[in-house]
Each structure stands twice: as C-alpha cells, then as structure tokens.
Design a protein around this motif. Structure first.
Motif, PDB file in Angstrom:
ATOM      1  N   ASP A  53       6.600 -19.753  24.667  1.00 37.01           N
ATOM      2  CA  ASP A  53       5.757 -19.557  25.857  1.00 37.01           C
ATOM      3  C   ASP A  53       6.622 -18.965  26.956  1.00 37.01           C
ATOM      4  O   ASP A  53       7.695 -19.499  27.268  1.00 37.01           O
ATOM      5  CB  ASP A  53       5.164 -20.897  26.313  1.00 37.01           C
ATOM      6  N   LEU A  54       6.181 -17.856  27.532  1.00 38.64           N
ATOM      7  CA  LEU A  54       6.900 -17.200  28.605  1.00 38.64           C
ATOM      8  C   LEU A  54       6.568 -17.897  29.921  1.00 38.64           C
ATOM      9  O   LEU A  54       5.417 -17.878  30.371  1.00 38.64           O
ATOM     10  CB  LEU A  54       6.520 -15.721  28.672  1.00 38.64           C
ATOM     11  N   HIS A  57       4.521 -16.345  33.534  1.00 40.08           N
ATOM     12  CA  HIS A  57       3.919 -15.069  33.143  1.00 40.08           C
ATOM     13  C   HIS A  57       2.923 -14.563  34.183  1.00 40.08           C
ATOM     14  O   HIS A  57       2.953 -13.399  34.597  1.00 40.08           O
ATOM     15  CB  HIS A  57       3.245 -15.237  31.775  1.00 40.08           C
ATOM     16  N   THR A  58       2.012 -15.438  34.646  1.00 40.93           N
ATOM     17  CA  THR A  58       0.978 -15.024  35.604  1.00 40.93           C
ATOM     18  C   THR A  58       1.592 -14.579  36.917  1.00 40.93           C
ATOM     19  O   THR A  58       1.210 -13.541  37.486  1.00 40.93           O
ATOM     20  CB  THR A  58      -0.007 -16.175  35.852  1.00 40.93           C
ATOM     21  N   LEU A  73       6.527  -7.260  29.484  1.00 43.72           N
ATOM     22  CA  LEU A  73       5.957  -8.041  28.384  1.00 43.72           C
ATOM     23  C   LEU A  73       6.225  -7.377  27.033  1.00 43.72           C
ATOM     24  O   LEU A  73       6.494  -8.060  26.041  1.00 43.72           O
ATOM     25  CB  LEU A  73       4.451  -8.204  28.573  1.00 43.72           C
ATOM     26  N   HIS A  76       9.654  -8.254  26.012  1.00 44.28           N
ATOM     27  CA  HIS A  76       9.647  -9.647  25.549  1.00 44.28           C
ATOM     28  C   HIS A  76       9.129  -9.732  24.111  1.00 44.28           C
ATOM     29  O   HIS A  76       9.699 -10.402  23.244  1.00 44.28           O
ATOM     30  CB  HIS A  76       8.791 -10.468  26.521  1.00 44.28           C
ATOM     31  N   ASP A  97       1.921 -13.714  26.232  1.00 42.96           N
ATOM     32  CA  ASP A  97       2.985 -14.514  26.840  1.00 42.96           C
ATOM     33  C   ASP A  97       3.489 -15.595  25.892  1.00 42.96           C
ATOM     34  O   ASP A  97       4.298 -16.425  26.275  1.00 42.96           O
ATOM     35  CB  ASP A  97       2.498 -15.148  28.141  1.00 42.96           C
ATOM     36  N   LEU A 128      13.587 -13.180  31.986  1.00 47.13           N
ATOM     37  CA  LEU A 128      12.558 -13.696  31.099  1.00 47.13           C
ATOM     38  C   LEU A 128      12.983 -15.084  30.628  1.00 47.13           C
ATOM     39  O   LEU A 128      14.014 -15.232  29.964  1.00 47.13           O
ATOM     40  CB  LEU A 128      12.359 -12.766  29.895  1.00 47.13           C
TER      41      LEU A 128
END
Length: 209
Positions: A53-54, A57-58, A73, A76, A97, A128
C-alpha cells in the motif's frame, strides 16, 4: 500464437481498433487472456500472499496534479512489477496505490519485498513510502484469484505497517528460520474478523546485507 482466436466482425472490413465492435473484442481478449495467464501461474496449495500500500497516495495526487502524480505512480508500479518478475511473484490485483501478489516460496516473497523497499529508498525525486504485509497458508483459488482467511490476514497485516516497513505473520517468520533474515517482534494485534490475536514481526531489511 498460443491461445489466439479467430473472430469475425459483423461490422465488415476495417482496422479493428477503429470501430466499437473491434475495440470491444480486443479488450475482451486481453482481459480474459490476463485472467487465464494468472490461473496458469497459480498452483493450488500453500502460498505466500503479499500486499502493498502506497502511503499518502491521495495527498500526493492532490499536491502533484493528475499528470505528474500518475507519472510517479507508474514508476511505483514499475519498481514493484520488476521485483515480482525477478523473484517469481504472481501479480493478482492492483489498485494503482497497492498490489496483491502470491509466491510459491516464502523466502522469495520476503526477498521480493526487500528488493522493492530498497529500490524505493534509493530512488531520487518524489519520495515513495510503501507498507507491506505477508502471510502464508492455503488460500482458495478461483478464476485466477485467491481468497480466504490467508489472504484477508495478509491484508490486515499490511494495514498495520508503517511506510517503509515489511510486516509478516508469525507463520512466515517460522518458515524462514535459518534463511538469514532479521526480524523484530512487533507484538500482537487483533485483526478484524479474527478471534485470536495475531503476532507479527518486522523484517529488518535495512540491516540485512
């Protein structure tokens, strides 16, 4: 071409992707082909499940904007997919994400997680921060996907991690005994949907050399 199909379009001769019917046919073939490929790579029985899980992200997308955020992204995604490929992992799902993947080897799963955490730590530019959770067991295989308590618990464990961390279930740590990995006991937590507390361990990848 293996698995190729002959499809006759009612719309008549034209370049397939320049009409709606042709585009739909191509998309269906690619979608079903991807599902079929996952099914062929999955073997029933014991699997190690990995979730990523990044973090943030939002917020990152809001700060960078759609175009620049999407470029980050993509980087990533490339880092994780390269690590999966190099370590024999099978990508099952991605939401942009986050990823869900499976491995036939517990050792390769941890090596994969360490590989992309190191890649994220060493890259330049927009930071990241990715959290990772792993669990091992015998999930249910259906239509190229995996389900069941093993998968759910891996997801719950990932949610307990901080950015840059790799958390694993006690089962995973036990199976990796003597393999040279360093672990730190992070104690127990009660995972939603599970009655018994779950003990998790952090993989000390920064100390592993």
């Amino acid at each position: 071409m293996p698995k190729a199909q002959l499809v006759r379009l009612e719309s008549g001769p034209s370049i397939p992707w320049e009409n709606e019917e042709g585009t739909r046919t191509i998309e269906d073939f690619l979608r079903h082909g991807a599902t079929r490929a996952r099914k062929e790579r999955l073997t029933p029985g014991f699997q190690t499940i990995l979730f990523t899980d990044l973090v943030g992200h939002t917020e990152m997308m809001s700060r960078l904007g759609d175009e620049r955020g999407r470029a980050v992204l993509r980087e990533h995604e490339t880092i994780i997919r390269n690590a999966l490929k190099q370590n024999g992992g099978t990508e099952l799902k991605t939401a942009g994400d986050g990823f869900m993947a499976s491995f036939g080897s517990v050792t390769r799963a941890i090596e994969c997680a360490i590989a992309f955490q190191r890649a994220f730590a060493e890259r330049q530019g927009e930071p990241l921060s990715v959290r990772v959770g792993l669990n091992a067991g015998e999930p249910i295989e259906e239509e190229g996907d995996l389900f069941g308590a093993t998968v759910i618990l891996a997801s719950r464990i990932a949610a307990q991690a901080e950015g840059g961390e790799i958390l694993v279930a006690d089962t995973v740590r036990g199976l990796c005994s003597g393999k040279g990995f360093l672990f730190a006991d992070r104690g127990e937590f009660v995972a939603k949907g599970f009655e018994e507390p779950v003990r998790v361990y952090e993989v000390r990848w920064r100390d592993d050399s």
